[in-house]
Motif scaffolding. Structure first.
Motif, PDB file in Angstrom:
ATOM      1  N   ASP A 161       0.202  12.423  20.386  1.00  0.00           N
ATOM      2  CA  ASP A 161       0.233  11.537  19.481  1.00  0.00           C
ATOM      3  C   ASP A 161       0.560  12.263  18.127  1.00  0.00           C
ATOM      4  OD1 ASP A 161       0.170   9.344  17.944  1.00  0.00           O
ATOM      5  OD2 ASP A 161      -1.868   8.814  18.454  1.00  0.00           O
ATOM      6  N   TYR A 162       0.901  11.728  17.054  1.00  0.00           N
ATOM      7  CA  TYR A 162       1.353  12.281  15.758  1.00  0.00           C
ATOM      8  C   TYR A 162       0.264  12.336  14.701  1.00  0.00           C
ATOM      9  CZ  TYR A 162       4.231  14.317  12.224  1.00  0.00           C
ATOM     10  OH  TYR A 162       4.882  14.941  11.143  1.00  0.00           O
ATOM     11  N   ASP A 163      -0.395  13.737  14.516  1.00  0.00           N
ATOM     12  CA  ASP A 163      -1.555  13.617  13.690  1.00  0.00           C
ATOM     13  C   ASP A 163      -0.939  13.572  12.044  1.00  0.00           C
ATOM     14  OD1 ASP A 163      -4.408  14.966  13.766  1.00  0.00           O
ATOM     15  OD2 ASP A 163      -3.459  15.439  11.843  1.00  0.00           O
ATOM     16  N   TYR A 164      -1.232  12.601  11.410  1.00  0.00           N
ATOM     17  CA  TYR A 164      -0.518  12.243  10.158  1.00  0.00           C
ATOM     18  C   TYR A 164      -1.362  13.281   9.172  1.00  0.00           C
ATOM     19  CZ  TYR A 164       1.612   8.268  12.144  1.00  0.00           C
ATOM     20  OH  TYR A 164       2.511   7.558  12.633  1.00  0.00           O
ATOM     21  N   THR A 165      -2.363  13.700   9.566  1.00  0.00           N
ATOM     22  CA  THR A 165      -3.056  14.989   8.275  1.00  0.00           C
ATOM     23  C   THR A 165      -2.448  16.289   8.418  1.00  0.00           C
ATOM     24  OG1 THR A 165      -4.765  15.044   9.654  1.00  0.00           O
ATOM     25  CG2 THR A 165      -5.129  13.828   7.963  1.00  0.00           C
TER      26      THR A 165
ATOM     27  N   GLU B 179       8.261   9.510  10.077  1.00  0.00           N
ATOM     28  CA  GLU B 179       7.229  10.161  10.366  1.00  0.00           C
ATOM     29  C   GLU B 179       6.542   9.716  11.640  1.00  0.00           C
ATOM     30  OE1 GLU B 179       4.634  11.971   7.529  1.00  0.00           O
ATOM     31  OE2 GLU B 179       4.305  13.640   8.549  1.00  0.00           O
TER      32      GLU B 179
ATOM     33  N   MET C 121       0.846  -1.128   0.051  1.00  0.00           N
ATOM     34  CA  MET C 121       0.051   0.059   0.096  1.00  0.00           C
ATOM     35  C   MET C 121       0.932   1.129  -0.043  1.00  0.00           C
ATOM     36  SD  MET C 121      -3.025   0.761   2.668  1.00  0.00           S
ATOM     37  CE  MET C 121      -3.738  -0.652   2.343  1.00  0.00           C
ATOM     38  N   LYS C 122       0.436   2.017  -0.673  1.00  0.00           N
ATOM     39  CA  LYS C 122       1.111   3.446  -0.884  1.00  0.00           C
ATOM     40  C   LYS C 122       1.077   4.043   0.310  1.00  0.00           C
ATOM     41  CE  LYS C 122       0.245   4.820  -5.213  1.00  0.00           C
ATOM     42  NZ  LYS C 122      -0.166   5.820  -6.294  1.00  0.00           N
ATOM     43  N   LYS C 123       1.931   4.991   0.809  1.00  0.00           N
ATOM     44  CA  LYS C 123       2.152   5.879   1.968  1.00  0.00           C
ATOM     45  C   LYS C 123       1.164   7.064   1.547  1.00  0.00           C
ATOM     46  CE  LYS C 123       5.483   4.606   4.763  1.00  0.00           C
ATOM     47  NZ  LYS C 123       5.480   4.655   6.349  1.00  0.00           N
ATOM     48  N   GLU C 124       0.705   7.693   2.541  1.00  0.00           N
ATOM     49  CA  GLU C 124      -0.258   8.714   2.159  1.00  0.00           C
ATOM     50  C   GLU C 124       0.548   9.679   1.327  1.00  0.00           C
ATOM     51  OE1 GLU C 124      -3.406   9.910   5.412  1.00  0.00           O
ATOM     52  OE2 GLU C 124      -1.834   9.067   6.423  1.00  0.00           O
ATOM     53  N   HIS C 125      -0.033  10.193   0.391  1.00  0.00           N
ATOM     54  CA  HIS C 125       0.573  10.882  -0.653  1.00  0.00           C
ATOM     55  C   HIS C 125       0.853  12.624   0.058  1.00  0.00           C
ATOM     56  CE1 HIS C 125       1.471  13.202  -4.335  1.00  0.00           C
ATOM     57  NE2 HIS C 125       2.165  11.779  -4.632  1.00  0.00           N
TER      58      HIS C 125
ATOM     59  N   VAL D 137       1.781  17.607  16.390  1.00  0.00           N
ATOM     60  CA  VAL D 137       1.808  16.476  17.500  1.00  0.00           C
ATOM     61  C   VAL D 137       1.012  16.950  18.620  1.00  0.00           C
ATOM     62  CG1 VAL D 137       3.199  15.735  19.488  1.00  0.00           C
ATOM     63  CG2 VAL D 137       4.234  16.238  17.220  1.00  0.00           C
TER      64      VAL D 137
END
Lengths: 268, 232, 699
Positions: free
Chosen positions: A99-103, A84, A1-5, A107
């Motif tokens: 936590d780390y917010d990926y969008t 990341e 699966m691709k990492k979030e772009h 932090v």
């Protein structure tokens, strides 16, 4: 699966021009006012004085008259870590309170989840985290100015700069609620410190977005990050034309030049 | 040999027998006690506990959603979105007063409302069933406008109710019973039976996994690191 | 049936199993954690609709455009207004603390009257009757025994106060002279016009600052900081000349430490060098005078290297340059001679009314005052001279003369003289002689505590007013101060109080013909009011004064020696302005105090900044307790060893050592004003002291 772009994910960050910073303290107060940061009778013990944004005064330690000084504002650096999400504090939190917010690359800190072990404070190389040793108390009548967008914190937990994440939430509500607005524009989401800075020393935006000012500024030849060689991969960039100022941002060996330490990280 | 055995049995076994015999009786008693304890605690846990845990509070006066939904077409007619996208929640007095400047129907509740609140320009201190703790940020716009969810999905059938139910407040936390759900055991058969964090998380994760399948893009943030989506 | 011990065990096990199978333990764990995460005593701010309302900040004379963020009727935050002529979105920490001041428990919540030595609540009706009776009673015989101390504000309500006193019949209206007042007199004498200066530092290439704290609150503080940033973008060169490294010196390209009090010599010394390189038209008359300032002599007097002086002169002569003065935040008058010397440099730079230079701004004329009708009492009184004579009516000079004058009634607005003025002990003594003191303060400050009548005015964010914006480096204009909050307490606008009172005093009503404050504002603004209220600001496009004459003036002093005997007091104490510690009539709010360094306040201790060389001579080490003594007073502080100050000079922050206000401010550090004396400027009559001699002893 691709990492979030990259284009899907935002990476909010800040560029601070240290040659413009005047040490006036507006950013600190704007932050306190925006984020319901409490205050107590004695705030001169800076170890227990909660200042999500703190302006440090740094000198070159030379004797008069060759002494030189610069001011440096220090919010949470919102470390991305080597992969990341591996921010120093996030990695050690036993409660997933931070936590780390990926969008957004922010932090997070969820106060009700934190139980105050303070591992994160020990892990943070930037002293960006603060522990609530006391219950917050506002003088009679002053609770009136508290903002409902940020929940006041209770005794016994850790808090820190959130990049005014509630402003992102509020801005996104407008996007969700609007029929014609698809996405946030640069000016829609700005932190309180950025907005207040009289010197215009702070620029905030999506580091991934080419149309945002920070995207270009971060690549300035005089840009640096604090303690870069730790691999914390922070999102706060500082700019100064003065070599000694840039040098103060990390530990350098004699003869080592600034700019020589650029930590390569994954996914950025 | 045998006599000795018999004797032995007589002498030795019979007390044992007696003991066994009495154990048969006492184990029944023990069982009774066990069951008594079990039943009592189950009754305490399932029946008495919720009654003790929740205080019953009455709304200032009764209100019929049913009557109003005949006049106003959609929920958002009264529970509207502000221009900045934020959700206004329970209507303010001024909004109600637009229609209720004077008593319209003949219900006693209407009279209370107009005389006690509209005339005195006093906001109605409604008890809000779905009020979350202060640390929660919930975007109605994201769910209702963007995700096009029905109000019912979280709020149930309140929109068609004839009267307001009793507001039950958790004596310990001060939070409405509707957040945990009516069932004290946490069982639910409808989506709106609970408004706890795990309900939110479950739905978010489900959609994220689904989206992952569709787009072939990792949707990490929807099941990890998503704290700031719903917390402030 | 026998019951054994085991039966109870069985009961217990049954209960345990039953409990485990019931929701009780699980729900209790969940609930108690929710309970412990949301203590009922942690405040939960009420939610509601967000709105923004525009106004102008009146917490200093900078008058930034602000927008208040509100949730329903609560002001939760103050932000800078984008595109405003003064601050364009930026805002200082005092302005940001507006809500803390608005909701402060230290506010005066209703009118108060001193009864049996204690201030007690009275109604507005009684308060105004009280004031009016007091003033009426002495009007016929000694109306000039009434005096006003007013803050240096350019607001319409302050002008109404001035008008009030004039119509009542007294010339004794005093205000704290600032650098602007002194510079105005320089313009009057050198250019022959009545005008206010403004400095285009944002467009200058080379700035020679004689101790002006461009980023320490000088001018319009946010505007000046913005101007500095623009300068940084344009790679301007800023040279900061002062004996202590201020924040301005920190961002400056060059900090030039100078022997205290020798700025006049340096300015003329540079002028003498400049004139060698270029000789602007009309400067011939200056030449013989400048001959006195030989390079080596200037270097010796000022303690600055001759080469450095030449370099400054060269840079000044070859760039689009400006020289600025007014020490620190510019809230003190400064010396006339020094200002003339600095302005001479500007004339040599040929920058008057030019881009990047000194702007000479005439009055906008936006305030259209009707001719004031005065009765015989007022007319007679206005022929008299003020207590300060024909010089600038500086509050400091008034206070100096006060011991020999009899003042019956003193009205105090927008100032807290018992704290802000030099030598506060002497001020306090002088005040004790005044039988009736009226404070218009909204805060229970030092002066209000000793007042006989307190008429609390609305604060910033509540008040309605119009301010004239001149201390801006861009275009001047007027700004509309709109009330963005409901009144928190039983207070009134100053204008409202004055109009109401004037109507009740015989002979004054004609001078205040308006029905109320609102109609007064609309009468004075006329047809401009509507657009002013809508836009928040009206810019004066045609602001430059024309037909300026040019005249050089020789100084009376070449060195301004600080007060005190050098033998007894070997050191020079410089009070300094810090933008983080507001030091005007409003005490620093808790947010501001929180930002103050632990080298300025630690616990309750204040600090004195000393160069390690000086400290070594005195046998002092870092954090040791010392007594700082001047001819006016003494105080106990701790030592802060600093390489950012000249040897022989020590410095203390202004704005600390309040005795009034709350625990967040009161008793922290010392009030440096207690140690300061005044020096009357021979030309302006204002207090031109900027430092004082002192000695430091170990304790």
């Amino acid at each position: 699966m691709k990492k979030e772009h990259d284009k899907v994910n935002k990476k909010y960050g800040m560029v601070v021009d240290l040659d413009k910073c005047t040490g006036c303290g507006s950013c600190m107060v704007a932050c306190m006012s925006e984020n319901n940061v409490p205050f107590k009778e004695d705030e001169s013990n800076k170890l227990d004085s909660i200042t999500w944004m703190r302006v440090y005064k740094v000198s070159n330690k030379k004797p008069y008259p060759n002494n030189e000084v610069f001011y440096i504002p220090r919010p949470c650096q919102h470390c991305g870590g080597q992969h990341e999400g591996h921010s120093p504090c996030v990695s050690v939190c036993p409660a997933t309170a931070t936590d780390y917010d990926y969008t957004t690359g922010i932090v997070s800190q969820v106060y009700t989840r934190c139980f105050g072990c303070r591992y994160c404070m020990a892990a943070c190389p930037y002293h960006a985290r603060y522990f609530n040793w006391w219950d917050p108390v506002w003088p009679d009548g002053m609770e009136k100015y508290l903002s409902p967008n940020v929940s006041p914190r209770m005794r016994g937990i850790v808090e820190k700069c959130s990049f005014c994440f509630h402003r992102y939430q509020v801005a996104m509500e407008e996007v969700y609620g609007s029929d014609d607005k698809e996405a946030l524009e640069e000016g829609d989401y700005q932190t309180a410190c950025t907005q207040a800075c009289p010197a215009g020393a702070i620029t905030f935006g999506d580091l991934n977005d080419e149309t945002h000012a920070v995207h270009k500024l971060k690549d300035d030849k005089n840009a640096f990050r604090l303690l870069e060689r730790l691999g914390t991969n922070t999102k706060i960039y500082y700019i100064s034309e003065r070599e000694w100022v840039r040098r103060a941002g990390d530990n350098y060996n004699p003869g080592e030049k600034t700019g020589s330490v650029k930590y390569k990280t994954e996914g950025h | 040999m045998s006599t000795i055995d018999e004797k032995y049995q007589k002498v030795v076994v019979s007390p044992v027998d007696e003991i066994i015999g009495s154990e048969k009786g006492s184990s029944a008693i023990i069982l009774v006690f066990f069951i008594a304890g079990l039943v009592a605690s189950l009754v305490v846990g399932w029946v008495i506990f919720p009654k003790v845990l929740y205080s019953q509070k009455k709304q200032p006066f009764d209100f019929s959603h049913e009557v109003h939904s005949e006049q106003v077409e959609e929920c958002t007619g009264c529970h509207f979105f502000r221009d900045d996208g934020t959700f206004a929640g329970v209507p303010k007095l001024a909004q109600c007063a637009e229609c209720h400047e004077e008593v319209q129907g003949d219900t006693p509740n209407e009279k209370v409302f107009v005389e006690e609140y509209v005339a005195k320009e006093k906001e109605v201190p409604w008890l809000i069933y779905s009020k979350q703790p202060d640390c929660v940020f919930f975007s109605h716009a994201a769910h209702v406008k963007k995700a096009e969810m029905e109000c019912k999905e979280c709020h149930g059938d309140i929109g068609t109710s004839k009267s307001l139910k009793v507001y039950e407040e958790n004596r310990l936390t001060g939070i409405s019973r509707d957040v945990w759900g009516k069932s004290i055991g946490g069982f639910k058969s409808n989506t709106w039976d609970s408004m706890k964090m795990d309900v939110c998380a479950k739905c978010h994760e489900k959609h994220a996994r689904q989206k992952e399948k569709e787009t072939k893009h990792e949707q990490k943030n929807n099941y990890k690191g998503a704290c700031f989506q719903c917390h402030k | 049936m026998k019951i054994y011990r085991r039966s109870f065990l069985a009961l217990g096990v049954g209960a345990a199993v039953g409990t485990a199978l019931s929701p009780l333990p699980w729900k209790m764990v969940d609930d108690s954690s929710i309970w412990s995460q949301n203590w009922p005593w942690t405040p939960v701010p009420k939610d509601g609709a967000i709105s923004y309302e525009d106004s102008v900040c009146t917490l200093c004379s900078g008058n930034c455009g602000i927008k208040a963020r509100k949730i329903e009727d609560r002001v939760i935050k103050v932000e800078g207004k984008e595109d405003h002529i003064v601050n364009d979105g930026g805002v200082c920490l005092l302005g940001l603390s507006g809500p803390q001041l608005l909701y402060s428990p230290t506010r005066v919540k209703s009118p108060l009257k001193k009864i049996k030595g204690k201030l007690r609540k009275i109604s507005w009706e009684d308060a105004i009757t009280e004031l009016s009776e007091k003033l009426s009673g002495i009007r016929d015989e000694k109306s000039d025994k009434v005096a006003v101390i007013s803050g240096n504000s350019k607001s319409l309500s302050t002008l109404l106060l001035k008008r009030f006193l004039k119509a009542y019949g007294s010339p004794n209206y005093f205000t704290r002279a600032t650098m602007n007042d002194t510079y105005k007199q320089v313009i009057k004498k050198m250019h022959g016009v009545d005008a206010t200066p403004a400095f285009n530092i944002d467009k200058a290439d080379y700035i020679l600052s004689f101790g002006s704290g461009i980023i320490d609150g000088w001018g319009s503080p946010v505007n000046s900081i913005k101007a500095n940033s623009k300068g940084v973008d344009n790679s301007r060169k800023l040279v900061q000349i002062e004996s202590r490294m201020s924040n301005t010196a920190i961002v400056a390209d060059k900090w030039v430490p100078i022997k205290p009090g020798t700025d006049i010599t340096l300015a003329y010394g540079i002028a003498a060098e400049v004139i060698k390189m270029k000789e602007p038209k009309g400067s011939a008359s200056l030449k013989p005078f400048l001959n006195k300032y030989g390079l080596s002599k200037v270097a010796e007097v000022t303690g600055i290297d001759a080469a450095q002086i030449t370099e400054m002169a060269k840079d000044f002569a070859t760039n689009k340059s400006i020289a600025i003065c007014g020490k620190g935040a510019g809230n003190t008058a400064g010396s006339f001679d020094e200002f003339v010397a600095v302005h001479t440099l500007n004339i040599l730079a040929n920058n008057i009314n030019k881009k990047g230079g000194v702007q000479v701004i005439k009055d906008s004329g936006f305030f259209n005052w009707s001719n004031m009708k005065m009765d015989s009492v007022a007319k007679a009184a206005n022929k008299k001279q003020a207590i300060t004579g024909n010089k600038f009516p500086d509050t400091e000079s008034f206070l100096n003369k006060l011991p020999n004058e009899s003042v019956e009634v003193l009205l105090i607005a927008n100032d807290n003289p018992l704290y802000t003025m030099a030598d506060s002990d002497a001020v306090k003594k002088a005040f004790e002689k005044i039988p009736y003191k009226v404070s218009f303060s909204s805060f229970m400050d030092e002066t209000t505590e000793i007042a006989d009548l307190v008429l609390p005015v609305n604060v910033n964010l509540e008040q309605t007013d119009v301010v004239s914006i001149t201390e801006s480096v861009q275009k001047p204009g007027i700004g509309y101060v709109a009330p963005v909050s409901d009144l928190q307490f039983n207070t009134k606008d100053l204008g409202e109080i004055l109009i109401e009172t004037a109507k009740t005093i015989d002979g004054m009503a004609d001078a205040f013909p308006w029905d109320d404050y609102e109609s007064c504002i609309s009468a004075i603004l006329g047809d401009k009011l509507e657009s002013l209220q809508e836009e928040g600001v009206i810019v004066n496009e045609d602001y430059r004064a024309k037909n300026l004459s040019f005249k050089f003036i020789a100084p009376k002093n070449e060195v301004l020696a600080p007060k005190g005997d050098k033998g007894v007091y070997p050191l020079v104490l410089v009070p300094y302005d810090s933008i983080r510690i507001p030091n005007g009539y409003i005490g620093a709010p808790p947010f501001a105090v929180k930002t103050v360094s632990d080298k300025v306040i630690k616990g309750k201790d204040g600090f004195v900044e000393i160069n390690p060389v000086t400290a070594k001579q005195l046998g002092l080490s870092d954090k040791s307790s010392v007594k700082v003594k001047t001819s006016e007073g003494s105080c106990k502080v701790k030592v802060n060893l600093s390489e950012q100050i000249m040897p022989g000079v020590v410095a203390m922050a202004k704005g600390l050592g309040h005795t009034a206000y709350d625990k967040y401010l009161a008793g922290k550090g010392v009030n440096v004003n207690n140690l300061l004396g005044t020096v009357e400027d021979p030309v302006t009559g204002s207090n031109c002291a900027w430092a004082i001699r002192c000695k430091i002893e170990k304790v």
